[in-house]
Design an enzyme around this catalytic site. Structure first.
Site, mmCIF file in Angstrom:
data_model
loop_
_atom_site.group_PDB
_atom_site.id
_atom_site.type_symbol
_atom_site.label_atom_id
_atom_site.label_comp_id
_atom_site.label_asym_id
_atom_site.label_seq_id
_atom_site.Cartn_x
_atom_site.Cartn_y
_atom_site.Cartn_z
ATOM 1 N N GLY A 1 -7.614 -3.435 1.322
ATOM 2 C CA GLY A 1 -8.012 -2.442 0.321
ATOM 3 C C GLY A 1 -7.194 -2.596 -0.959
ATOM 4 C CD GLU B 1 -1.875 -6.550 3.197
ATOM 5 O OE1 GLU B 1 -1.458 -5.587 2.565
ATOM 6 O OE2 GLU B 1 -3.017 -6.593 3.684
ATOM 7 N N GLY C 1 0.412 -1.033 6.652
ATOM 8 C CA GLY C 1 -0.672 -0.079 6.871
ATOM 9 C C GLY C 1 -1.970 -0.795 7.206
ATOM 10 C CB ALA C 2 -4.644 -0.705 8.978
ATOM 11 C CE LYS D 1 -5.911 4.746 5.555
ATOM 12 N NZ LYS D 1 -4.730 3.980 5.218
ATOM 13 N N GLY E 1 0.834 -1.206 0.000
ATOM 14 C CA GLY E 1 0.000 0.000 0.000
ATOM 15 C C GLY E 1 0.862 1.246 0.000
ATOM 16 C CB SER E 2 -0.026 4.798 -0.415
ATOM 17 O OG SER E 2 -1.032 4.857 0.571
ATOM 18 C CB THR E 3 1.138 3.681 4.783
ATOM 19 O OG1 THR E 3 -0.149 4.247 4.534
ATOM 20 C CG2 THR E 3 1.746 4.354 5.998
HETATM 21 C C1 5RP Z 1 -3.428 -3.660 1.251
HETATM 22 C C2 5RP Z 1 -3.689 -3.173 2.633
HETATM 23 C C3 5RP Z 1 -3.143 -1.833 3.001
HETATM 24 O O1 5RP Z 1 -2.401 -1.954 4.167
HETATM 25 C C4 5RP Z 1 -4.272 -0.887 3.229
HETATM 26 O O2 5RP Z 1 -5.100 -0.893 2.076
HETATM 27 C C5 5RP Z 1 -3.785 0.521 3.518
HETATM 28 O O3 5RP Z 1 -3.255 1.105 2.349
HETATM 29 P P1 5RP Z 1 -2.684 2.584 2.325
HETATM 30 O O4 5RP Z 1 -1.441 2.588 3.139
HETATM 31 O O5 5RP Z 1 -2.437 2.842 0.853
HETATM 32 O O6 5RP Z 1 -3.745 3.498 2.872
HETATM 33 O O7 5RP Z 1 -4.285 -3.818 3.449
HETATM 34 O O8 5RP Z 1 -4.066 -4.886 0.996
#
Ligand code: 5RP
Length: 226
Positions: free
Chosen positions: A100, A107, A86-87, A125, A33-35
């Site tokens: 997401g 994961e 991330g979450a 979040k 994910g982006s984080t």
């Molecule tokens: C991917 C995940 C990510 O951790 C989650 O969607 C958060 O993403 P982001 O850091 O882009 O908000 O579970 O499957």
């Protein structure tokens, strides 16, 4: 301060947390994910202080490799000290909705193996009760209709995620409007629906530490009892 600034700040906080705890043999689990991407980019700066990483998705593996960080198969790794990810939502018990980005199965496996799960998230979040964000479920394609019917029976509204195939070759069904006030119970109930691979509730194995990015700075929130 933008949401990306908060994500960068928690990625840096995670790096600062793990750096003094690593040695030449350490292998780190890295999320998707982006984080997580901000974290990977920072991890490159200390790549000589640990052995390598296990990735929770093909995209993460590619990004790690692009920085010259060795990527190992989980099955060949003896010990995983940290998993950083991330979450989509996290509550005060550090239970989460994830997936997401459709990487929930890998994961969840990496999180299960890791000794310490550090969740890095911006303050958007953090929630009181999980469930505003639709709960992803990875499903074997032939079971799509069956799983959809079971989700309706459990009180949720299933929505097929168009055009998405997971790294494992499966589909994603997102569950809307489901009562997630008892996350462990729902996670276990969904685990028993034949044809599901994984659901995105991370309640049986929550995070151990939340690094939460707020406009006032990064808050370090350990899971109660840890
Ligand atoms: C991917 C995940 C990510 O951790 C989650 O969607 C958060 O993403 P982001 O850091 O882009 O908000 O579970 O499957």
């Amino acid at each position: 301060m933008t949401q990306d600034d908060l994500k960068k700040a928690v990625a840096k906080a995670a790096l600062d947390y793990i750096t003094p705890r690593l040695n030449d043999d350490s292998v780190i689990g890295v999320g998707t994910g982006s984080t997580a991407n901000f974290f990977i980019d920072l991890l490159a700066d200390i790549k000589t202080s640990f052995d390598g990483a296990v990735a929770s998705s093909d995209a993460t593996a590619q990004r790690l490799k692009s920085h010259g960080i060795p990527v190992y198969e989980l099955t060949n790794v003896h010990e995983l000290e940290f998993y950083i990810d991330g979450a989509d939502e996290i509550n005060e018990r550090l239970e989460m909705i994830k997936g997401g980005g459709a990487a929930l199965t890998r994961e969840k496996i990496v999180a299960e193996v890791a000794k310490t799960f550090i969740c890095i998230a911006d303050e958007s979040k953090q929630v009181g009760i999980l469930g505003q964000f639709p709960l992803p479920v990875e499903v074997i394609p032939m079971a799509r209709s069956h799983v959809g019917r079971e989700i309706v029976r459990l009180g949720g509204d299933p929505q097929y995620r168009e055009g998405v195939t997971t790294d494992n070759g499966n589909i994603i069904i997102d569950i809307h409007n489901m009562d997630l006030s008892r996350p462990i119970k729902v996670e276990e109930r969904l685990n028993h629906v034949v044809g599901t691979v994984t659901n995105g509730l991370f309640a049986r194995r929550p995070a151990d530490l939340l690094l939460l990015g707020t406009k006032e700075g990064v808050r370090s929130i350990p899971r109660k009892g840890v």
